[in-house]
Design a protein around this motif. Sequence first.
Motif, PDB file in Angstrom:
ATOM      1  N   ALA A 334      81.118  59.953   7.272  1.00 14.45           N
ATOM      2  CA  ALA A 334      81.939  61.082   6.840  1.00 14.45           C
ATOM      3  C   ALA A 334      81.148  62.056   5.972  1.00 14.45           C
ATOM      4  CB  ALA A 334      83.161  60.583   6.072  1.00 14.45           C
ATOM      5  N   LEU A 335      80.195  61.526   5.200  1.00 15.79           N
ATOM      6  CA  LEU A 335      79.366  62.355   4.337  1.00 15.79           C
ATOM      7  C   LEU A 335      78.108  62.813   5.056  1.00 15.79           C
ATOM      8  CD1 LEU A 335      78.530  63.558   1.596  1.00 15.79           C
ATOM      9  CD2 LEU A 335      77.769  61.280   0.900  1.00 15.79           C
ATOM     10  N   ASP A 336      77.556  61.949   5.854  1.00 13.01           N
ATOM     11  CA  ASP A 336      76.255  62.195   6.467  1.00 13.01           C
ATOM     12  C   ASP A 336      76.314  61.873   7.960  1.00 13.01           C
ATOM     13  OD1 ASP A 336      73.582  62.777   6.691  1.00 13.01           O
ATOM     14  OD2 ASP A 336      72.894  60.839   5.971  1.00 13.01           O
ATOM     15  N   PRO A 337      76.838  62.783   8.775  1.00 18.04           N
ATOM     16  CA  PRO A 337      76.991  62.510  10.209  1.00 18.04           C
ATOM     17  C   PRO A 337      75.664  62.201  10.913  1.00 18.04           C
ATOM     18  CG  PRO A 337      78.185  64.493   9.575  1.00 18.04           C
ATOM     19  CD  PRO A 337      77.335  64.112   8.419  1.00 18.04           C
ATOM     20  N   VAL A 338      74.572  62.847  10.438  1.00 23.88           N
ATOM     21  CA  VAL A 338      73.240  62.580  10.984  1.00 23.88           C
ATOM     22  C   VAL A 338      72.397  61.965   9.871  1.00 23.88           C
ATOM     23  CG1 VAL A 338      71.219  63.557  12.113  1.00 23.88           C
ATOM     24  CG2 VAL A 338      73.476  64.577  12.497  1.00 23.88           C
ATOM     25  N   PRO A 339      72.274  60.638   9.825  1.00 18.75           N
ATOM     26  CA  PRO A 339      71.579  59.975   8.708  1.00 18.75           C
ATOM     27  C   PRO A 339      70.165  60.518   8.505  1.00 18.75           C
ATOM     28  CG  PRO A 339      72.666  58.369  10.120  1.00 18.75           C
ATOM     29  CD  PRO A 339      72.744  59.686  10.825  1.00 18.75           C
ATOM     30  N   LEU A 340      69.756  60.580   7.248  1.00 19.88           N
ATOM     31  CA  LEU A 340      68.420  61.059   6.920  1.00 19.88           C
ATOM     32  C   LEU A 340      67.348  60.134   7.473  1.00 19.88           C
ATOM     33  CD1 LEU A 340      69.008  62.151   3.208  1.00 19.88           C
ATOM     34  CD2 LEU A 340      68.659  63.655   5.162  1.00 19.88           C
ATOM     35  N   THR A 341      67.635  58.825   7.522  1.00 19.42           N
ATOM     36  CA  THR A 341      66.690  57.869   8.083  1.00 19.42           C
ATOM     37  C   THR A 341      67.447  56.836   8.908  1.00 19.42           C
ATOM     38  OG1 THR A 341      66.820  56.411   6.154  1.00 19.42           O
ATOM     39  CG2 THR A 341      65.086  58.072   6.136  1.00 19.42           C
ATOM     40  N   ALA A 342      66.724  56.192   9.804  1.00 21.03           N
ATOM     41  CA  ALA A 342      67.331  55.114  10.588  1.00 21.03           C
ATOM     42  C   ALA A 342      67.451  53.872   9.708  1.00 21.03           C
ATOM     43  CB  ALA A 342      66.466  54.818  11.816  1.00 21.03           C
ATOM     44  N   CYS A 343      68.330  52.977  10.099  1.00 15.58           N
ATOM     45  CA  CYS A 343      68.565  51.766   9.300  1.00 15.58           C
ATOM     46  C   CYS A 343      68.585  50.566  10.234  1.00 15.58           C
ATOM     47  CB  CYS A 343      69.895  51.893   8.561  1.00 15.58           C
ATOM     48  SG  CYS A 343      70.247  50.521   7.461  1.00 15.58           S
TER      49      CYS A 343
END
Length: 344
Positions: A334-343
């Motif tokens: 909801a805050l970060d639809p495209v994550p800054l990094t993969a997890c």
Amino acid sequence: MMHSSSPHSSSPADAPVVREPLHAPVAHLVRGGVVEGIHYGSVVVLGADGQVRFQLGDIEAAFYPRSALKPVQAVAMLRAGLPLDGELLSLAAASHSGEERHLAGTRRILELAGLTEDDLRNVPDMPFDPVVRDSWVREGRLPSRLAQNCSGKHAAMLWTAKLNGWSLDDYLAPEHPLQQAVAATVEELTGQRVARVTVDGCGAPLFAVSPHGLARALARITSAEPGTPEARVADAMREHAEMASGSGRDVAALMRAVPGLLAKDGFEGVQVAALPDGRAVAVKIADGANRARIPVAAAALARAGVDPALLTEFAGEPLLGGGEPVGCVRVVRALDPVPLTACA
């Protein structure tokens, strides 16, 4: 709910409501593809026009900003005549690491005021930085008021009081003229009345506002006219980010990474940051977890329009298993639809 206040309103709105905050999930602790834990919290993103562009959780409930309020306290002191700029002004708004430069700077402020460490009324403590603290322990050094992370602010408070002819012994009392001036500045810049007053960890009065109000205050500081107390505080903290925090601190790295950004952290999972055009974010992690503070703040800054490429190093430390990365703290979609990094 508090009533909204325009970005440049001169009279504060009602105080935020004191209630159990309606926090929402803001970050997941992911290990091996499974959500192992959830950090709840609240996030607000303001546009350059002062309007809420994004919110998650409860941005209007009363909360304690802790040290994230220090830039506002510094503005109040400059308005009351404190003659500081540059690295010493940055130190006056700092939660410093207790490095030698921080101790030397605090001594310098006291020296300029004609005072000594004995005049400080903050609690004695060891340095905040774990490496510096460990060296103190090895050397057999004891907790001191100078080493406590708020000593720069307290030295500046003492000098401000002395310049105005106010009493020094009780400069931390909420009814002291200095703290009354701080409270008035808090209300003006946040645009809301203070909900509660208590005592911060260092002994200074602590004012309850809302995350929305905190973001608004920092936006007003970063977007103020050059030469004003607000602009002087913003300039000092940005130009001397390590004096406002310390070597290796994430808030200093964040200010270096994003041009023009002013950022300040606070205990119990608080982070606020603002850009010169008035865009601002405020974050409160409900359980006070430090590991979620910066990843959530970085995602909020991306929501505010900061280039995500500038923020990748703030996506969070990896979770280790057997010494190898097996997961991460991942901001909710909801805050970060495209994550800054993969997890993992």
